[in-house]
Every structure is written in structure tokens, then in C-alpha cells.
Design a protein around this motif. Structure first.
Motif, mmCIF file in Angstrom:
data_model
loop_
_atom_site.group_PDB
_atom_site.id
_atom_site.type_symbol
_atom_site.label_atom_id
_atom_site.label_comp_id
_atom_site.label_asym_id
_atom_site.label_seq_id
_atom_site.Cartn_x
_atom_site.Cartn_y
_atom_site.Cartn_z
ATOM 1 N N GLY A 263 -5.906 4.972 8.275
ATOM 2 C CA GLY A 263 -5.872 5.600 7.071
ATOM 3 C C GLY A 263 -6.896 5.157 6.475
ATOM 4 N N THR A 264 -6.501 4.957 5.158
ATOM 5 C CA THR A 264 -8.054 5.293 4.411
ATOM 6 C C THR A 264 -6.949 4.170 2.820
ATOM 7 N N LEU A 265 -8.323 3.236 2.479
ATOM 8 C CA LEU A 265 -7.955 2.864 1.574
ATOM 9 C C LEU A 265 -9.034 2.729 1.253
ATOM 10 N N THR A 266 -9.006 2.669 -0.463
ATOM 11 C CA THR A 266 -10.267 3.159 -1.106
ATOM 12 C C THR A 266 -10.004 2.246 -2.478
ATOM 13 N N LEU A 267 -10.911 1.220 -2.952
ATOM 14 C CA LEU A 267 -10.316 0.475 -3.760
ATOM 15 C C LEU A 267 -11.902 1.218 -5.014
ATOM 16 N N VAL A 268 -11.300 0.525 -6.325
ATOM 17 C CA VAL A 268 -12.560 1.054 -8.009
ATOM 18 C C VAL A 268 -11.728 -0.419 -8.087
ATOM 19 N N PRO A 269 -12.654 -1.550 -8.199
ATOM 20 C CA PRO A 269 -12.433 -2.785 -8.548
ATOM 21 C C PRO A 269 -12.330 -2.349 -10.805
ATOM 22 N N VAL A 270 -12.994 -1.622 -10.704
ATOM 23 C CA VAL A 270 -13.582 -1.634 -12.121
ATOM 24 C C VAL A 270 -13.988 -0.287 -12.462
ATOM 25 N N THR A 271 -12.690 0.475 -13.040
ATOM 26 C CA THR A 271 -12.780 2.069 -13.408
ATOM 27 C C THR A 271 -13.327 2.618 -14.777
ATOM 28 N N ASN A 272 -13.078 1.943 -15.213
ATOM 29 C CA ASN A 272 -13.500 2.209 -17.262
ATOM 30 C C ASN A 272 -14.665 0.748 -17.044
ATOM 31 N N PRO A 273 -16.278 0.741 -16.781
ATOM 32 C CA PRO A 273 -17.199 -0.596 -16.347
ATOM 33 C C PRO A 273 -17.578 -0.138 -18.162
ATOM 34 N N LEU A 274 -17.137 0.949 -19.070
ATOM 35 C CA LEU A 274 -18.014 0.226 -20.411
ATOM 36 C C LEU A 274 -17.213 -0.534 -21.417
ATOM 37 N N ALA A 275 -16.198 -0.345 -20.847
ATOM 38 C CA ALA A 275 -14.540 -0.798 -21.792
ATOM 39 C C ALA A 275 -14.962 -2.242 -21.112
ATOM 40 N N ASP B 149 -8.086 13.541 -6.241
ATOM 41 C CA ASP B 149 -7.077 14.608 -5.914
ATOM 42 C C ASP B 149 -7.930 13.890 -3.623
ATOM 43 N N ALA B 150 -8.518 13.098 -3.487
ATOM 44 C CA ALA B 150 -8.355 12.817 -2.359
ATOM 45 C C ALA B 150 -7.569 11.993 -1.559
ATOM 46 N N HIS B 151 -6.737 11.337 -2.227
ATOM 47 C CA HIS B 151 -5.563 10.239 -1.734
ATOM 48 C C HIS B 151 -4.487 11.002 -1.651
ATOM 49 N N ASP B 152 -3.425 10.370 -0.966
ATOM 50 C CA ASP B 152 -2.161 11.126 -0.949
ATOM 51 C C ASP B 152 -1.178 10.168 -2.118
ATOM 52 N N ALA B 153 -1.619 8.890 -2.316
ATOM 53 C CA ALA B 153 -0.820 7.462 -2.715
ATOM 54 C C ALA B 153 -1.638 6.717 -3.908
ATOM 55 N N TYR C 69 -12.184 1.645 3.051
ATOM 56 C CA TYR C 69 -11.786 1.409 4.424
ATOM 57 C C TYR C 69 -11.549 2.245 4.924
ATOM 58 N N HIS C 70 -12.224 2.590 6.669
ATOM 59 C CA HIS C 70 -11.243 3.089 7.085
ATOM 60 C C HIS C 70 -10.508 3.069 8.414
ATOM 61 N N GLY C 71 -9.923 2.899 8.255
ATOM 62 C CA GLY C 71 -8.910 2.809 9.470
ATOM 63 C C GLY C 71 -9.358 3.707 10.672
ATOM 64 N N LEU C 72 -9.360 3.054 11.652
ATOM 65 C CA LEU C 72 -9.447 3.768 12.828
ATOM 66 C C LEU C 72 -8.490 4.216 13.598
#
Length: 333
Positions: A68-80, A118-122, A25-28
Motif C-alpha cells: 500500500g501507500t502511506l502519506t504523512l503531512v506533519p504540519v498541514t497548516n504551516p502558517l498557523a 482525493d488520492a487516498h482511501d483512508a 512511502y510506497h510498499g512494493l
């Protein structure tokens, strides 16, 4: 009338996942870039559930990203996650680095995840733990220029930790893990399998937050509670919303820092050497233990005792042989 019984055919195994789902989600208006991870370990699902709630709120308009920018990864290890267990081929939250020639599923995930970091600050990484206990948050080192984990954003990271909710903060992960590796090497002898080579490499202690710090960012690991605790989802949700408020990505009010804080430092890690190694009781994370008290018994009958007054952290009665059995912590002086 004759009844025929058909033999039930076994359920075919699910195909291995082939993609990683992310939502951005990118804020304007310009602002910080925040990455939130859930289910880095597949049996730690509170983060995935909290992120799903957040996506609903964002898509319905109940919550808005304004800058700003919010990136969400709900399931980071889909196999596990698919297998309902901590790991797929190996622990994703170890040996975090890109791989030119991926050797396992987690290597392939890391090749996608590392560029995201790499592409995020926090970073806010949402986890849960095996045994009972209250939520806590893990931070990195103090600012330093040393060889193991140089860092320059300790103040920002502490501020983030304090606003996630728990009053207990834990530090000292990577240097304690590195010391544990030295003990593990002394016991294991020459490397054999790739699994053994990984767990006797100090870089194996590098997970999401350690990688984030190495790339100039900062981040915390929030342990939201016991895996099956229904309250853990609320802990994760509160932390996400407060992180958004702290960084100014939304117009949500920022809750005050907890009036009291407890900072503990990990100082030692003990591996489980044999399947017959047993704890003296059902330890929970942060149970206090006086110097000399028995923590567990080796299969040989040797007693494992507390070296000083301290606290048990991450006790795992079902730890694999050669893996971390428990950590030992002390209050920061």
C-alpha cells in the motif's frame, strides 16, 4: 570610558510559508492508501511530533511499509504552526474545497491538500483540544443517501475509530454544525465581511474528514488530549501504528478493540454572542450536565441551561464572538 547603548532593532517577521511538506512511502505490494495529517490547527502539535517519530522509525528501518501507500503531512497548516496558534488567515478545517482564486493562505493549502485527499482511501487526522479531558475519536454519519453528507463506508470508519485507542466515539458533527448555522444566520442579518460570509455558510462545516467522505473515502478525527498534555503524542503514535496494522500496511500486531465503548451524538451547538459571556465553571469535554443546570451566563444576565441530561463537548472559554462556545451531546440511543 563611555558606554553607548544601541537600540535593539525589532525582529523582522518571518516570511509566510510557501510550501507544504509531505512524505510518501510506497510498499512494493499493492494495498490501501492511507493519509495521516498533523497540525491542521497550528497549536495542536501532538500529531506533528508523533509523525516525526514515525518518519525516524521508517527511515532507520525500525518500521517498514510492506504494502500500500502511506502519506504523512506533519504540519498541514504551516502558517498557523509558524504563528503558534490555531489558525493562519482562517480555520483550515472549515470550508475544505479547492479554490479557483485563493482568497487566503488556507485556500492555497486546500488546493494542495484536496488532491491528496482525493488520492487516498483512508484518513487519520490528529488533533488536540483546548480544555482538559480524555482522548476521543470523531466519526461521520451512518450510511445514507441524504443531501448533507451521503456516505457508504460507516462500517470501515467505525472499525478504524475503534482501533485508534479511545473508547469514546463522537458522531453528528456536520448536521449539528448546519443547525448551528441556521441559528447564527437568524442573529447575524445580512452578510458583511468574508469572515462572516464563511461562518454563516453550511459548507464552512466541511473539514478534512467531511471532504474525504464526499470523495468516496473515509476517515476519522482523533482528539488526542489537551494541547499541552505530554501523553497526547503517545496517543497519536499508537493510533498511527494501529491504523497501519489494521490496513495491513505493516506487519505490526493489531491490538484488540476496547472492550467497552461509549458513543455520543452531538445534538446542539451554542455560539458565544459577546465577550462578556462566561461559563459557570471550568468545563471539560464530556463533563456530564443534568437537565436545567446552568452552563453559562450571557453578558445580559441570561442563563444558558442544559436542555436535557447530556454532556459538554469542546467548551472554549476564549471563543471568538460569533463562534462556537460549546457543543452539547447525548448518548446514542
Amino acid at each position: 570610558m563611555t558606554e553607548t547603548t544601541q537600540a535593539l532593532s525589532p525582529t523582522p517577521p518571518q516570511p509566510r510559508p510557501t510550501h507544504l511538506r509531505t512524505l510518501t512511502y510506497h510498499g512494493l505490494a499493492p494495498g490501501p492508501r492511507l493519509l495521516v495529517l498533523g497540525a491542521v490547527h497550528g497549536n495542536e502539535v501532538c500529531g506533528a511530533k508523533a509523525i516525526a517519530q514515525l518518519v525516524h522509525d521508517l527511515d532507520s528501518g525500525a518500521l517498514r511499509i510492506t504494502r500500500g501507500t502511506l502519506t504523512l503531512v506533519p504540519v498541514t497548516n504551516p502558517l498557523a504552526y509558524q504563528l503558534g496558534q490555531r489558525t493562519g488567515d482562517r480555520n483550515l478545517n472549515r470550508n475544505m474545497a479547492p479554490s479557483a482564486i485563493p482568497q487566503d493562505f488556507e485556500d492555497s493549502v486546500a488546493n494542495v491538500l484536496c488532491p491528496l485527499l482525493d488520492a487516498h482511501d483512508a484518513l487519520l487526522d490528529l488533533h488536540s483540544f483546548h480544555t482538559g479531558g480524555a482522548p476521543f475519536v470523531m466519526i461521520g454519519p451512518q450510511n445514507n443517501t441524504g443531501p448533507l453528507e451521503p456516505f457508504a463506508h460507516a462500517d470501515l470508519e467505525m472499525q478504524l475509530a475503534l482501533h485508534t485507542g479511545p473508547h469514546r466515539i463522537v458522531e453528528g458533527w456536520l448536521d449539528t454544525y448546519a443547525r448551528g448555522i441556521q441559528k447564527r444566520l437568524a442573529r447575524s442579518g445580512p452578510e458583511g465581511s468574508r469572515a462572516q460570509a464563511l461562518v454563516t455558510n453550511p459548507n464552512y462545516g466541511v473539514g478534512t474528514t467531511e471532504y474525504m467522505r464526499s470523495r468516496g473515502g473515509y476517515g476519522v478525527t482523533l482528539e488526542c488530549g489537551q494541547h499541552d498534555d505530554p501523553l497526547a503524542v503517545g496517543v497519536a503514535r499508537h493510533a498511527i501504528l494501529q491504523t497501519l496494522a489494521l490496513l495491513g500496511l505493516t506487519a505490526l500486531p493489531l491490538v484488540a478493540e476496547p472492550p467497552h465503548r461509549e458513543i455520543l451524538r452531538l445534538v446542539d451547538v451554542t455560539d458565544r454572542d459577546h465577550a462578556g459571556d462566561t461559563f459557570s465553571r471550568a468545563w471539560r469535554s464530556f463533563d456530564p450536565v443534568p437537565a436545567g443546570d446552568v452552563i453559562g451566563t450571557r453578558h445580559t444576565g441570561e442563563l444558558v441551561k442544559a436542555p436535557t441530561d447530556g454532556f459538554i463537548v469542546f467548551p472554549n472559554p476564549r471563543a471568538e464572538v460569533g463562534q462556537e462556545w460549546f457543543y452539547f451531546a447525548q448518548r446514542r440511543q
